[in-house]
Enzyme design. Sequence first.
Site, PDB file in Angstrom:
ATOM      1  CD  GLU A 135      56.351  53.930  60.034  1.00  0.00           C
ATOM      2  OE1 GLU A 135      55.829  54.314  61.097  1.00  0.00           O
ATOM      3  OE2 GLU A 135      55.744  53.859  58.952  1.00  0.00           O
TER       4      GLU A 135
ATOM      5  CB  CYS B 181      57.032  55.592  64.872  1.00  0.00           C
ATOM      6  SG  CYS B 181      56.544  53.865  64.881  1.00  0.00           S
TER       7      CYS B 181
END
Length: 1005
Positions: free
Chosen positions: A757, A791
Amino acid sequence: MQDTQPTTAESQAVLTLLKQTSLDSARQQRVHQKATAWIEHLRGQSPNLMAQLLSDFGLNSTEGWALMSLAECLLRIPDESTALRFARCMLDQGHWVNSDHPSTDWPISLAEHALQWGQRYLKHTDASWLHRLADPIFLSTLRRSLHVMAGRFVWAEDLQQALRHREEDFSYSFDMLGESALGERDAELYLNRYAQALQTLGQNRRPHHDSISIKLSALHARFEAGKDALCLPALIERTLWLAQMAAQHRIDLTLDAETCDTQDLALKVIQALRKHPALSGWDGLGIAVQAYQIRAPEILQKLDDLAVQQGICLNVRLVKGAYWDSEIKLAQHLALRRYPVYTRKAHTDLAYLACAKQLLNARHLRAQFATHNAHTLAWIHEVAEGRTYEVQKLHGMGDALHRLHLAETGCSCRTYAPVGSFDVLLPYLLRRLLENVSNQSFVAQLAMPELDTEEIMADPWLKATANPSPGQVEPHLAVTPLLRAHGFGLDDQVALTRVADALAHPKTPDQVHSLIQGQPLPGVVHTHSSRADGRILSQIHWAEAAVADLAMQAASLGASAWNATPVTDRAQCLLRMADLLDREGMDYLSLLVHEGGKVIADALAEVREACDLCRYYSAQAEQLLAAPINLPHITGERNTLIWQGRGVFLCISPWNFPLAICLGQVAAALVSGNTVVVKPALQTPLLAERMVRDLLACGIPTSALQLILGQSDVVGDPLLRHPRLAGVAMTGSTQTGQTIHRILADHHRAILPLIAETGGLNVMIADSTALPQHVVRDVITSAFNSAGQRCSSCRILFIQDSMQASVLPLLSDAVGQLVVGNPGDPTTDIGPVIDMNARDTLRNYQRELDQRSVRVAMATCPETGCFVAPSVHLCTLETLPHEEVFGPILHVVTYRPEDLPQVHSWVRDSGYGLTLGLQSRVPEQLQLAQQPWPVGNLYINRNQIGAAVGCQPFGGQGLSGTGFKAGGPHYLLRFSVERAICENLTSLGINTELAQDPQLDSRPD
């Protein structure tokens, strides 16, 4: 200090309400007769606008939804091309004129025919010059029709006009605005508007005592739970100025009710005003109280005590409450132990009666009952027994009922009258009206011809007695079948006291080591300090390169035994860890603030997420991995599919979510049957060490879990190149993910799974149908929460050019309200970035960006420490970044409607694919969600951060990751290997399947 969350379960509270509202049979009969007579009289009258709307266009109908959307949006769309596109989508929704039951209200009839004509016009439209000339006429006609209808909801567009509309039999409470303030500019504007209204009303006083209603959220942008220190002094100063003006002109001033979590703030304001010597002797001060709050009786008692103490009456407007949907949603979002409001309409109706009785019996409270319900008014009239009270209604609702009540009882009646421009106030008012006219409400049911009088009247006491209900399932159980970690709001003073104690005394060991087979290993010692207050937390031992081999060997030796451990036993370890987090969450919250630099709300959310991940992955493992899957087979064979662990997994976790991501990776790998080596971020070793020790205490064998603390350039390569490695789960930068990918490909014969990720150049796109205030709130949250160190954080906002003039000033004002500083302070919005290197990099980028863009806004922040001021910059497509900027920096680009495909192309061509936000009311635009966007998570008309476990699986594609999504139903499968087993059951020479079926046995005797 008191816990402001309700301490009484709804079912218990209802038992108390039933006792308080019980009437003897004679009184009950009188209430029934009066309410019945009123309802039958009302049903014989021509319906008012709201009733007619509900009759012609039910809220659940396609036409009803489309009409409300048009009314909420069309008048405020600034450009004609988008307005035309929006109108086309809405008018295409349904049939607009009911030929069987034509409307008797001329504004609705006019609107119906305008909508029908518009639908026909748009069906035959084309790109010809004739239609291009006709489009403005069409839009003007449609807008004019909505203006006419809006006139039945909005009392007037300015106060001078409103005063000319007053009726002799009614008094009025004028509400001057809609949305709350986003910044100081808004607050000053609204303050001056209130002051001007008081001056105007004071110069036009009547014997009927008109009043002004004010919203505290309009007077300060930080009127929020937990922000007392930021807003309370200014709120008291501003409301005092208004109150003195009201007292001078002998005008009543009422503080409107808002959300439950700001109730105590409002009480502090009213207390300060009531005790101020400048207002001594003035009895025009008032406050609205919401009966749907479970703690409403407590609030009324506090107000009565205050009024008695000061020896002067307070006006109390009792309302049922207009934010029910929002309160339920927020309680579920925070996973509160209980809802702050009643969750059944019958309970709210019952609570209103109980509060009405308490208000009538109060010593120094002047009762004002805001209701449109015939039974409620009849009940109050019966219980009042001649005591004086006032009834109130919202303009556009309940007109006939209140005239009837006035004629029969002589009680004074006040109309709550919204005043403001249609394009600003109508959208706000419609949202409030929609919250008040659910299909269960009296106003809605009165417009339903299929219901008889008894069904409409529905005595809540009889209803609650005959059909007892405990209310909705508690918030932490309401979203998924799994128990969710409890949260709390920043209005919960008991919880905040515990937070303060945990922050003052963080539980940190003197020495923190890598753990191999559960044993600490000494290393190179480094001092570790708090990012909140600079105190020394611990001495950290960074591992040498040789420790990597020790960790991998230990994990490899334990792999077979752990993989053979039943899935149920592995899952139980995670449940024990979740329970531990529930019990000791304050310790982790303290570490997240001190070590991770997270503000309190973000730290709490992360502890809850970690807890939820443990429970979710435990349940997923039992569902997916525990039992073999039987597959189709030919006779005499058995085919099964089983899942097993891959071996040794390396979990590389980031510093921005040092608990939730780290524990999520480790828990998923462990429960899938893998042993794990944890390599946490260098900046957050305390959280990782505490987490590993707790997992071991919850039953994970020391051979299954190893911890390495140290620098990536020392221990990273040996771990990634180790021959015992079977897979990697990592969260970090795109560059780090690509480096790991290359190392795995170059140094392992097997193709190892990489669950990555990585970053995102995340975008939000807003067109001119979106409400500017909502866009600003969502983008502020998305771009700046956690100092932009998520993120999923929004990096770029694309707004339609016609919105620039409205959005950018609001955005600038809102950014100016952000508080950057000590994350342990409840008033802080944004804490530090992770270290000085990050700070310097981001500040340098801001300076460089100032050279190629226009700075729209920049908050203030401390010069010392790891702080970066949130900033907003107006850019062009050409000056946008091509890589993620990991901090509180928002790039804004405007676009013309015809350039929207170019914007979409830029998003696709960026290569990143993590989150995307869409803000629009146009169905065509929202249908983009069904297109193959190269993003992992798409958010519509909301912020784009804070994915919920089990509800919003999180992860990207392209430069943003590999999948599978964390917190989703397929995540564990990536940590597992499939094994298909085919067994021949006839190896002994007999097919028992055939032999046991006499219909198939054809062998000779």
